[in-house]
Design a protein around this motif. Structure first.
Motif, short mmCIF file in Angstrom:
data_model
loop_
_atom_site.label_atom_id
_atom_site.label_comp_id
_atom_site.label_asym_id
_atom_site.label_seq_id
_atom_site.Cartn_x
_atom_site.Cartn_y
_atom_site.Cartn_z
N ALA A 173 43.99 42.16 46.55
CA ALA A 173 43.78 41.60 45.43
C ALA A 173 42.42 42.05 44.54
N VAL A 174 42.27 41.85 43.56
CA VAL A 174 41.23 42.39 42.83
C VAL A 174 39.59 42.09 43.58
N ASP A 175 39.51 40.78 43.86
CA ASP A 175 38.31 40.39 44.57
C ASP A 175 37.97 40.96 45.76
N GLU A 176 39.53 41.24 46.72
CA GLU A 176 39.26 41.86 47.80
C GLU A 176 39.08 43.56 47.74
N MET A 177 39.41 44.05 46.95
CA MET A 177 39.02 45.57 46.36
C MET A 177 37.66 45.49 46.35
N LYS A 178 37.15 44.67 45.39
CA LYS A 178 35.80 44.47 45.25
C LYS A 178 34.80 44.48 46.50
N GLU A 179 35.42 43.51 47.34
CA GLU A 179 34.78 43.19 48.85
C GLU A 179 34.88 44.58 49.58
N MET A 180 36.04 45.24 49.45
CA MET A 180 35.90 46.57 50.37
C MET A 180 34.93 47.57 49.84
N LYS A 181 34.97 47.77 48.55
CA LYS A 181 33.93 48.58 48.16
C LYS A 181 32.42 48.15 48.44
N ARG A 182 32.28 46.88 48.35
CA ARG A 182 30.92 46.56 48.79
C ARG A 182 30.51 46.59 50.24
N LEU A 183 31.66 46.73 50.89
CA LEU A 183 31.25 47.00 52.45
C LEU A 183 31.11 48.66 52.66
N VAL A 184 31.87 49.43 51.99
CA VAL A 184 31.56 50.52 52.07
C VAL A 184 30.11 51.12 51.54
N ARG A 185 29.92 50.57 50.63
CA ARG A 185 28.23 50.92 49.91
C ARG A 185 27.39 50.35 50.87
N LYS A 186 27.75 49.19 51.39
CA LYS A 186 26.57 48.66 52.46
C LYS A 186 26.53 49.47 53.67
N GLY A 187 27.58 49.99 54.21
CA GLY A 187 27.67 51.11 55.08
C GLY A 187 26.83 52.11 54.94
N MET A 188 27.34 52.77 53.61
CA MET A 188 26.30 53.98 53.28
C MET A 188 24.89 53.64 53.18
N GLN A 189 24.48 52.57 52.56
CA GLN A 189 23.15 52.06 52.46
C GLN A 189 22.37 51.87 53.84
N SER A 190 23.21 51.78 54.98
CA SER A 190 22.76 51.64 56.23
C SER A 190 22.73 52.91 57.06
N THR A 208 47.14 52.68 49.72
CA THR A 208 47.72 53.69 48.91
C THR A 208 46.64 54.64 48.74
N THR A 209 47.03 55.69 48.59
CA THR A 209 46.16 57.04 47.94
C THR A 209 44.82 56.45 47.05
N ASP A 210 45.18 55.99 46.08
CA ASP A 210 44.46 55.35 45.03
C ASP A 210 43.33 54.37 45.73
N GLU A 211 43.56 53.45 46.58
CA GLU A 211 42.80 52.86 47.21
C GLU A 211 41.80 53.67 48.02
N LEU A 212 42.33 54.61 48.84
CA LEU A 212 41.38 55.63 49.54
C LEU A 212 40.51 56.29 48.69
N VAL A 213 40.95 56.81 47.19
CA VAL A 213 40.08 57.49 46.47
C VAL A 213 38.92 56.62 45.93
N GLU A 214 39.32 55.35 45.48
CA GLU A 214 38.51 54.42 44.95
C GLU A 214 37.14 54.28 46.07
N LEU A 215 37.68 53.99 47.33
CA LEU A 215 36.56 53.82 48.25
C LEU A 215 35.76 55.11 48.65
N ALA A 216 36.46 56.06 48.75
CA ALA A 216 35.78 57.65 48.98
C ALA A 216 34.73 57.47 47.79
#
Ligand SMILES: [Zn+2]
Length: 537
Positions: A173-190, A208-216
């Motif tokens: 869901a939209v908020d779940e995607m937002k949360e996944m993005k936040r966790l990737v950024r948090k990992g990078m900041q760590s 999907t590939t789009d999900e992977l692109v967005e998180l990458a």
């Protein structure tokens, strides 16, 4: 005060000195101020600097944790001198894909002996989209009992998805995607060096590939890389070539270096495809896409029997749900027929050997064919029965020599182990845990001459350092951290085999890590001088 004095002893000594002579300088100040110009000299060695250039003679001077001088330093005063006559001196090896993190966090395995005896000084952990999300917590666990090697962390997609979306096969869901993005950024900041994914495995496979692109893209903002256990290394789903193209697409759209991790053509239906894959990668590179790969020098992979044979739809929800479906007479025939196809993809039951199986360790080291025959069962029935009771780990003999060689020759190919750390004697793990790096040199440089020595060293040192953005390691150069491997080419060899994997590699004479001597005369010292590296440093 040679490098063999342990950290603990130094700390105790420092504390003692601090107590009784409060006006005295600390030990490190004393060391810095003593009469030696350098801590360690490495003299008379043949240096392979990691760039791919051929060896040359020079001496190396180390002060604290750095290479401070390369050249004629034989006569300088030093705390310790290593005579490397007849030996090669190279950067410490960087393992681009390692499952060693959980082992390294255990006190009994944190010395990293199987790794150091291969010359490995840095491992990239949290691969395939798995491992740990809370990188600060993982960092604390890793350094708690001392750490034998340096660790570089990735932030894993599959685990993030499991945490946010669960094991469900659906879009976030939209908020779940937002949360996944936040966790990737948090990992990078760590301090993560990039995003790892494993769209072959559930639940990463539900992305999907789009999900992977967005998180990458989130990782790209922090100059991270993307490393993926691709969606299909065989012809399970989208096929090997399309799965490689997916990584290329992520690299192109998210604008970051991407790695096809442990690249292979898995199983008879895709043998020979290395040629078209190499062509596709070259084409992408010519078009400005930063794409790389890593590889281990074995013809067999290792995975779980469930991942290898069971269709992903049957896994949805987890192991309990899988067992329920296997006990459902309406679903079992469908599961079984797909498992049959997957077994054929893997080349049959005699090409699957059990690594570990908690409910019954007597099957470890034997093939599925042998175990089934011994129990008057068919391989398929046997596999179903074993999976119902647990999650067998397997070695899968599924690669072809020509593909392994062709991949190895590519300039964009790094070396990785894909291995983990297990207690000595526990299970029958893949021998790559103990032998990857010496094996690549012995078998593919010395014996088969698939690549030359400077190229092999480059694939283990400067290349991974460049791809993942480690700027101060991976090369013998003034100003880099003193992670150094010193070996005798004639003696260097892996000993671990598929039947008897618990054997250390031999011929690694010295290994220095952050300037400290971790291996001396082919034996581990008591140093635990490894660090958890931060990309942000
Ligand atoms: Zn993998």
């Amino acid at each position: 005060m040679a490098g063999t004095v342990s950290k603990v002893a130094k700390n105790i000594l420092a504390a003692f000195l601090g107590l009784v002579v409060s006006s005295c300088a600390t030990l490190s100040e004393m060391r810095a101020g003593h009469e030696y110009e350098y801590d360690t000299l490495i003299i008379n060695g043949k240096i392979i600097d990691g760039t791919g250039n051929p060896w040359y003679y020079a001496d190396i001077a180390i002060k604290n944790d750095e290479i401070v001088k390369i050249g004629e330093v034989k006569d300088a005063a030093a705390g310790k001198t290593i005579d490397a006559s007849g030996l090669y001196v190279t950067p410490g090896f960087i393992d681009a894909h390692s499952h060693a993190a959980s082992g390294l966090a255990k006190p009994e395995l944190s010395d990293a002996k199987p790794l150091l005896l291969q010359g490995i000084t840095t491992v990239f952990v949290n691969p395939d989209g798995g491992g740990a999300i809370d990188l600060e917590k993982q960092r604390r666990e890793l350094i708690e009992d001392g750490l034998g090697v340096n660790v570089a962390q990735m932030i894993p997609h599959g685990l993030i998805r499991r945490k946010v979306v669960g094991m469900e096969d659906r879009a976030p869901a939209v908020d779940e995607m937002k949360e996944m993005k936040r966790l990737v950024r948090k990992g990078m900041q760590s301090g993560a060096f990039g995003l790892s994914s494993g769209p072959f495995y559930a639940p990463g496979s539900y992305a999907t590939t789009d999900e992977l692109v967005e998180l990458a893209r989130q990782a790209a903002e922090y100059d991270g890389a993307y490393a993926s256990h691709i969606r299909d290394e065989s012809n399970y789903s989208i096929g090997l070539e399309a799965a490689v193209d997916e990584v290329i697409q992520v690299a192109r759209e998210a604008k970051l270096p991407a790695v096809i991790t442990h690249i292979k053509a898995l199983g008879p239906p895709v043998w020979g495809l290395s040629e078209s894959i190499v062509a596709n990668v070259e084409k992408a590179r010519a078009g400005g896409v930063e794409i790389f790969a890593d590889q281990y020098p074995y013809m067999a992979s290792a995975t779980g029997l469930i991942s290898a044979l069971v269709p992903r739809w049957a896994e949805e929800g987890g192991h309990d749900e899988l067992v329920e479906r296997m006990e459902n007479p309406k679903l079992l025939p469908k599961i079984r027929s797909q498992m049959k196809e997957n077994l054929a993809r893997r080349g049959g039951a005699d090409r699957i050997q059990f690594r570990y199986y908690d409910p019954d360790s007597t099957i470890e080291g034997r093939t599925l064919k042998e175990v089934a025959a011994a129990r008057n069962s068919s391989p398929l029935e046997m596999a179903v029965a074993l999976i119902k009771e647990g999650s067998p780990g397997i070695v899968s003999f599924n690669m072809k020599k020509e593909d392994v060689h062709r991949f190895m020759r590519q300039r964009w190919m790094m070396t990785s182990s894909d291995g983990g750390l297990t207690a000595l004697g526990q299970g029958v793990p893949h021998p790559r845990n103990y032998g990857t790096f010496p094996r690549k040199i012995r078998k593919y440089v010395v014996e088969k001459e698939v690549i030359d020595l400077p190229s092999a060293i480059r694939s283990m040192t400067t290349l991974p350092a460049q791809v993942f953005g480690i700027t101060n390691r991976g090369q013998i150069r003034e100003g880099t951290k003193a992670d150094i491997a010193i070996f005798d080419l004639e003696q260097l060899t892996d000993k671990a085999t598929f039947q008897q994997p618990h054997q250390f590699s031999e011929g690694m004479e010295y290994v220095l890590i952050n300037g400290e001597l971790a291996v001396e005369a082919d034996k581990l010292t008591s140093e635990r001088a490894g660090r958890v590296l931060r990309h942000t440093d």
